[in-house]
Design a protein around this motif. Sequence first.
Motif, PDB file in Angstrom:
ATOM      1  N   ILE A 226       0.567   6.464  46.138  1.00 57.16           N
ATOM      2  CA  ILE A 226       1.342   6.819  44.767  1.00 57.16           C
ATOM      3  C   ILE A 226       0.560   7.160  43.808  1.00 57.16           C
ATOM      4  O   ILE A 226       0.891   8.160  43.105  1.00 57.16           O
TER       5      ILE A 226
ATOM      6  N   ILE B 161       0.278  11.199  44.487  1.00 52.45           N
ATOM      7  CA  ILE B 161       1.476  11.484  43.948  1.00 52.45           C
ATOM      8  C   ILE B 161       1.622  11.641  42.398  1.00 52.45           C
ATOM      9  O   ILE B 161       1.880  12.934  41.777  1.00 52.45           O
TER      10      ILE B 161
ATOM     11  N   VAL C 127       8.440   7.783  40.359  1.00 50.59           N
ATOM     12  CA  VAL C 127       7.276   7.302  41.351  1.00 50.59           C
ATOM     13  C   VAL C 127       6.888   6.030  40.587  1.00 50.59           C
ATOM     14  O   VAL C 127       6.461   4.994  41.272  1.00 50.59           O
TER      15      VAL C 127
END
Length: 137
Positions: A14, A17, A113
């Motif tokens: 995460i 990203i 996200v």
Amino acid sequence: MKKNSIYGYIFIVIGIILTLIPGVIAPTCPMMETGKFMKCHWMGKAVFGSGILVILFGIIYTIAKKGSSRLIVSVCNFCLSLYICALPAFLIGGCMKPEMACRAKTIPAVYFVTIVYLVVSVIAIFANRGKDDSADN
């Protein structure tokens, strides 16, 4: 691999990203003709820095051996996810026009996200709640 370490690896992914969203995945608005940046540029920089923190917390979570340590890192992850959600919402924000790149792509990607990050953080909190201080698998 310890079964509880999977959350740490998810946090790391995460974080990667989040660091890639403002510059690669869904770039913020480009520089203006005057050479100045719009405020979404600075929001992207803040998201990038927060993504680095998410990676760091993921590494700490992965190498932590005690359940109480993982619980503390999970709570920190939860708080950081709220902060990242606040960046585009009201701390820095994006451009005024809804058709701008930051409003159309960057901010929705950050929200998506970050919500995944928040959910994984809550699951990790419950997974580590009530664990003793011995090393767990």
